[in-house]
Motif scaffolding. Structure first.
Motif, PDB file in Angstrom:
ATOM      1  N   LEU A  90      35.968  25.276 -62.131  1.00  0.00           N
ATOM      2  CA  LEU A  90      35.720  25.356 -60.684  1.00  0.00           C
ATOM      3  C   LEU A  90      36.808  26.158 -59.986  1.00  0.00           C
ATOM      4  O   LEU A  90      36.545  27.011 -59.145  1.00  0.00           O
ATOM      5  CB  LEU A  90      35.770  23.939 -60.113  1.00  0.00           C
ATOM      6  N   HIS A  98      30.797  29.920 -59.651  1.00  0.00           N
ATOM      7  CA  HIS A  98      31.478  28.835 -58.943  1.00  0.00           C
ATOM      8  C   HIS A  98      30.490  27.949 -58.203  1.00  0.00           C
ATOM      9  O   HIS A  98      30.559  26.719 -58.274  1.00  0.00           O
ATOM     10  CB  HIS A  98      32.529  29.408 -57.969  1.00  0.00           C
ATOM     11  N   ARG A 102      30.074  24.024 -58.786  1.00  0.00           N
ATOM     12  CA  ARG A 102      30.464  23.129 -57.688  1.00  0.00           C
ATOM     13  C   ARG A 102      29.297  22.206 -57.309  1.00  0.00           C
ATOM     14  O   ARG A 102      29.489  21.016 -57.098  1.00  0.00           O
ATOM     15  CB  ARG A 102      30.936  23.960 -56.495  1.00  0.00           C
ATOM     16  N   GLY A 247      43.335  16.150 -60.451  1.00  0.00           N
ATOM     17  CA  GLY A 247      43.242  14.883 -59.747  1.00  0.00           C
ATOM     18  C   GLY A 247      44.417  13.963 -59.980  1.00  0.00           C
ATOM     19  O   GLY A 247      44.534  12.955 -59.308  1.00  0.00           O
ATOM     20  N   THR A 250      48.568  16.083 -58.691  1.00  0.00           N
ATOM     21  CA  THR A 250      48.716  16.249 -57.238  1.00  0.00           C
ATOM     22  C   THR A 250      48.986  14.917 -56.536  1.00  0.00           C
ATOM     23  O   THR A 250      49.891  14.818 -55.704  1.00  0.00           O
ATOM     24  CB  THR A 250      47.414  16.848 -56.665  1.00  0.00           C
ATOM     25  N   LEU A 296      48.473  28.530 -54.281  1.00  0.00           N
ATOM     26  CA  LEU A 296      47.771  28.973 -55.487  1.00  0.00           C
ATOM     27  C   LEU A 296      47.511  30.468 -55.354  1.00  0.00           C
ATOM     28  O   LEU A 296      47.926  31.085 -54.365  1.00  0.00           O
ATOM     29  CB  LEU A 296      46.493  28.163 -55.696  1.00  0.00           C
ATOM     30  N   ARG A 298      45.435  34.341 -55.928  1.00  0.00           N
ATOM     31  CA  ARG A 298      44.188  35.095 -55.832  1.00  0.00           C
ATOM     32  C   ARG A 298      44.435  36.493 -56.405  1.00  0.00           C
ATOM     33  O   ARG A 298      45.565  36.990 -56.367  1.00  0.00           O
ATOM     34  CB  ARG A 298      43.728  35.223 -54.365  1.00  0.00           C
ATOM     35  N   ALA A 349      46.641  21.375 -46.955  1.00  0.00           N
ATOM     36  CA  ALA A 349      47.090  20.784 -48.220  1.00  0.00           C
ATOM     37  C   ALA A 349      45.981  20.690 -49.260  1.00  0.00           C
ATOM     38  O   ALA A 349      46.245  20.721 -50.461  1.00  0.00           O
ATOM     39  CB  ALA A 349      47.677  19.397 -47.963  1.00  0.00           C
ATOM     40  N   GLY A 351      43.585  22.945 -49.428  1.00  0.00           N
ATOM     41  CA  GLY A 351      42.960  24.256 -49.407  1.00  0.00           C
ATOM     42  C   GLY A 351      41.884  24.305 -48.323  1.00  0.00           C
ATOM     43  O   GLY A 351      41.709  23.342 -47.559  1.00  0.00           O
ATOM     44  N   HIS A 355      36.623  26.908 -52.050  1.00  0.00           N
ATOM     45  CA  HIS A 355      37.324  26.190 -53.121  1.00  0.00           C
ATOM     46  C   HIS A 355      38.051  24.939 -52.617  1.00  0.00           C
ATOM     47  O   HIS A 355      38.834  24.347 -53.360  1.00  0.00           O
ATOM     48  CB  HIS A 355      38.331  27.113 -53.816  1.00  0.00           C
ATOM     49  N   CYS A 357      39.418  21.386 -51.802  1.00  0.00           N
ATOM     50  CA  CYS A 357      39.529  20.321 -52.801  1.00  0.00           C
ATOM     51  C   CYS A 357      38.301  19.407 -52.849  1.00  0.00           C
ATOM     52  O   CYS A 357      37.928  18.801 -51.852  1.00  0.00           O
ATOM     53  CB  CYS A 357      40.767  19.486 -52.500  1.00  0.00           C
ATOM     54  N   GLY A 359      38.277  16.741 -54.585  1.00  0.00           N
ATOM     55  CA  GLY A 359      38.746  15.361 -54.763  1.00  0.00           C
ATOM     56  C   GLY A 359      39.458  14.811 -53.536  1.00  0.00           C
ATOM     57  O   GLY A 359      40.055  13.724 -53.612  1.00  0.00           O
TER      58      GLY A 359
HETATM   59  C1  HEM Z   1      46.960  14.888 -52.845  1.00  0.00           C
HETATM   60  C2  HEM Z   1      46.161  15.253 -53.819  1.00  0.00           C
HETATM   61  C3  HEM Z   1      45.523  16.602 -53.934  1.00  0.00           C
HETATM   62  C4  HEM Z   1      45.908  17.820 -53.447  1.00  0.00           C
HETATM   63  C5  HEM Z   1      47.130  18.123 -52.599  1.00  0.00           C
HETATM   64  C6  HEM Z   1      44.921  18.784 -53.872  1.00  0.00           C
HETATM   65  C7  HEM Z   1      44.958  20.126 -53.540  1.00  0.00           C
HETATM   66  C8  HEM Z   1      43.950  21.022 -53.834  1.00  0.00           C
HETATM   67  C9  HEM Z   1      43.897  22.381 -53.360  1.00  0.00           C
HETATM   68  C10 HEM Z   1      44.945  23.053 -52.478  1.00  0.00           C
HETATM   69  C11 HEM Z   1      42.749  22.933 -53.831  1.00  0.00           C
HETATM   70  C12 HEM Z   1      42.237  24.346 -53.541  1.00  0.00           C
HETATM   71  C13 HEM Z   1      42.461  25.284 -54.658  1.00  0.00           C
HETATM   72  C14 HEM Z   1      42.156  26.726 -54.320  1.00  0.00           C
HETATM   73  O1  HEM Z   1      41.742  27.053 -53.204  1.00  0.00           O
HETATM   74  O2  HEM Z   1      42.373  27.569 -55.193  1.00  0.00           O
HETATM   75  C15 HEM Z   1      42.095  21.940 -54.649  1.00  0.00           C
HETATM   76  C16 HEM Z   1      40.930  22.137 -55.357  1.00  0.00           C
HETATM   77  C17 HEM Z   1      40.397  21.202 -56.221  1.00  0.00           C
HETATM   78  N1  HEM Z   1      40.777  19.894 -56.361  1.00  0.00           N
HETATM   79 FE1  HEM Z   1      42.304  18.975 -55.416  1.00  0.00          FE
HETATM   80  N2  HEM Z   1      43.978  18.143 -54.636  1.00  0.00           N
HETATM   81  C18 HEM Z   1      44.296  16.812 -54.692  1.00  0.00           C
HETATM   82  C19 HEM Z   1      43.587  15.822 -55.340  1.00  0.00           C
HETATM   83  C20 HEM Z   1      42.479  16.019 -56.112  1.00  0.00           C
HETATM   84  C21 HEM Z   1      41.750  14.992 -56.809  1.00  0.00           C
HETATM   85  C22 HEM Z   1      42.061  13.492 -56.751  1.00  0.00           C
HETATM   86  C23 HEM Z   1      40.747  15.607 -57.509  1.00  0.00           C
HETATM   87  C24 HEM Z   1      39.686  15.047 -58.405  1.00  0.00           C
HETATM   88  C25 HEM Z   1      39.720  13.937 -59.030  1.00  0.00           C
HETATM   89  C26 HEM Z   1      40.840  17.025 -57.228  1.00  0.00           C
HETATM   90  C27 HEM Z   1      40.003  17.987 -57.728  1.00  0.00           C
HETATM   91  C28 HEM Z   1      39.971  19.293 -57.295  1.00  0.00           C
HETATM   92  C29 HEM Z   1      39.017  20.268 -57.800  1.00  0.00           C
HETATM   93  C30 HEM Z   1      37.949  20.025 -58.859  1.00  0.00           C
HETATM   94  C31 HEM Z   1      39.284  21.466 -57.117  1.00  0.00           C
HETATM   95  C32 HEM Z   1      38.575  22.802 -57.298  1.00  0.00           C
HETATM   96  C33 HEM Z   1      37.499  22.968 -56.251  1.00  0.00           C
HETATM   97  C34 HEM Z   1      36.870  24.346 -56.288  1.00  0.00           C
HETATM   98  O3  HEM Z   1      37.515  25.302 -56.715  1.00  0.00           O
HETATM   99  O4  HEM Z   1      35.707  24.466 -55.877  1.00  0.00           O
HETATM  100  N3  HEM Z   1      41.898  17.234 -56.383  1.00  0.00           N
HETATM  101  N4  HEM Z   1      42.822  20.776 -54.619  1.00  0.00           N
END
Ligand code: HEM
Length: 413
Positions: A90, A98, A102, A247, A250, A296, A298, A349, A351, A355, A357, A359
């Motif tokens: 993802l 994507h 998604r 997940g 972070t 992150l 690009r 935080a 994003g 894309h 988040c 989660g």
């Molecule tokens: C405080 C906790 C978290 C932070 C700060 C965080 C931060 C982020 C950020 C900044 C992105 C965007 C990435 C991008 O634009 O390239 C992202 C994407 C993502 N996060 Fe989180 N995340 C957190 C928790 C979680 C959790 C708990 C899960 C799942 C169990 C998760 C799953 C994902 C996934 C699958 C993506 C990709 C989404 C996509 O590209 O469509 N994250 N996260």
């Protein structure tokens, strides 16, 4: 831009300790800055970060988690060749690939599923705290902060709890592989862990193909979008890997960052103790103020301009969520930690854009439970005295602690 007198060096002791004055200068003096050392364009203003994430055609997510796009060393690639391609996931895919991923993952990882986790998260947090509350001093990263998010996501996926420590080790090996700054022999060991993680999930999914099941892994194999094909086993295998890593590392960081920020600001800590209704805004403020995912990457697909600066096709850009979240142009008094500030809709935080988040609801649920439970159950919580009690993790694009020793009044706990 090269004339900008800043030295972006996120792993240096000074910038690990406090990078924010440097980011403030970058936002003022060179908001789109070419860092020749890493050959990265660092985007530090909120508005420019938003421009990048709103235009995924120009700013592709290919290699979104790799600071460098230098090929990995040959012995590392040889080990990886024993497994399956690491992408697309993802995080690092674009366009239709994507979108399909998604949609399929969102079908299995629903808000209802997250809401159902509340009791488990509460119980797990308490069980973990029971394990050390009587000791009066502990490294909360090692005893609490990585276990809670990893156990939670493991339960959703249907991973047995006894495998959780192994998944933790493999996740860090993956991170180190992405960062690729360790010596080659260490990276070879990391690659071997990553292949083990791939095999683990291929086997787990194979069992569900055979026997069915009701966990998220089983649902991933059957989820469909109208008229489309379900995920293959290899495609599905990358999803639990992605969820486990994204997940847990972070949320681990957010817990450590939250505790240290609150303990450093007794007035704000007292405010949230007095008024628990502030917990949701406190969590958002922790994420804004000390963003666990600092930035992150690009890949620029065609010559473009950002903030008045020309960036050539092929260039690599770092979207700096951590700096954008401190941008005074958007957040008044941005350098002040304020548990009552309501920035849930605007902070970066998690994003933004396609894309953003997946989660975030789960992360919020866990942080709203974990931090208040630690504060309630460990009276007199403070940073422990002594050398090396708070040690920062050295991951280029993330911010947090690998060790955080706290002390409290054990008799009262
Ligand atoms: C405080 C906790 C978290 C932070 C700060 C965080 C931060 C982020 C950020 C900044 C992105 C965007 C990435 C991008 O634009 O390239 C992202 C994407 C993502 N996060 Fe989180 N995340 C957190 C928790 C979680 C959790 C708990 C899960 C799942 C169990 C998760 C799953 C994902 C996934 C699958 C993506 C990709 C989404 C996509 O590209 O469509 N994250 N996260």
């Amino acid at each position: 831009m090269n004339g900008c007198p800043v030295h972006f060096d996120p792993l240096s002791p000074e910038q690990l300790a406090d990078p924010y004055p440097l980011y403030a200068r970058m936002r003022d003096e060179c908001p789109v800055f070419h860092d020749a050392e890493h050959d990265l364009w660092i985007v530090t203003r909120y508005e420019d970060v938003m421009t990048v994430v709103r235009d995924p055609k120009t700013f592709s997510s290919e290699n979104a988690v790799r600071a460098s796009v230098q090929p990995l060393p040959a012995p590392v690639l040889a080990v990886l060749a024993e497994g399956w391609p690491l992408t697309p996931t993802l995080t690092d895919s674009d366009g239709d690939v994507h979108r399909r991923l998604r949609l399929l993952v969102s079908k299995a990882f629903t808000p209802r599923r997250v809401q159902e986790l509340e009791d488990t998260v509460r119980r797990t947090a308490d069980e973990l705290i029971d394990g050390f509350a009587g000791e009066g001093r502990a490294d909360v990263i090692d005893r609490f902060a990585w276990h809670l998010p990893l156990i939670t996501i493991a339960d959703v996926l249907g991973v047995p709890r006894e495998d959780v420590p192994l998944l933790h080790r493999w996740s860090y090996s993956w991170l180190r592989l992405m960062q690729a700054t360790d010596p080659v022999e260490d990276l070879v060991a990391c690659a071997s862990d990553v292949v083990s993680m791939q095999r683990y999930f291929m086997d787990a999914l194979g069992r569900r193909e055979r026997d069915g099941g009701s966990d998220l892994m089983a649902e991933l194999l059957t989820a469909r979008i109208a008229g489309g094909e379900p995920l293959t086993r290899v495609e599905a295998m990358r999803v639990p890997m992605n969820l486990i890593i994204a997940g847990h590392v972070t949320v681990t960081r957010a817990i450590g960052n939250g505790l240290t920020t609150l303990l450093a600001d007794p007035g704000q800590l007292e405010a949230v103790r007095r008024d628990p209704a502030l917990v949701p805004t406190m969590v958002e403020e922790i994420l804004r103020f000390e963003s666990p995912a600092q930035g992150l990457f690009r890949t620029v697909r065609e010559d473009t301009e950002l903030g008045g600066v020309g960036i050539p096709a092929g260039a690599r850009v770092m979207v700096h969520w951590g700096s954008g979240n401190r941008d005074e142009r958007v957040f008044p008094d941005a350098a002040r930690f304020d548990v009552a500030r309501d920035s849930a809709a605007s902070h970066l935080a998690f994003g933004k854009g396609v894309h953003a988040c997946l989660g975030a609801p789960l992360a919020r649920l866990q942080l709203r439970i974990a931090i208040p439970r630690l504060l309630d159950r460990l009276p007199g919580l403070r940073l422990a005295e002594g050398a090396d009690t708070a040690v920062r993790d050295t991951i280029f694009f993330a911010r947090g602690f690998k060790k955080l020793t706290l002390a409290w009044d054990a008799e009262a706990a």
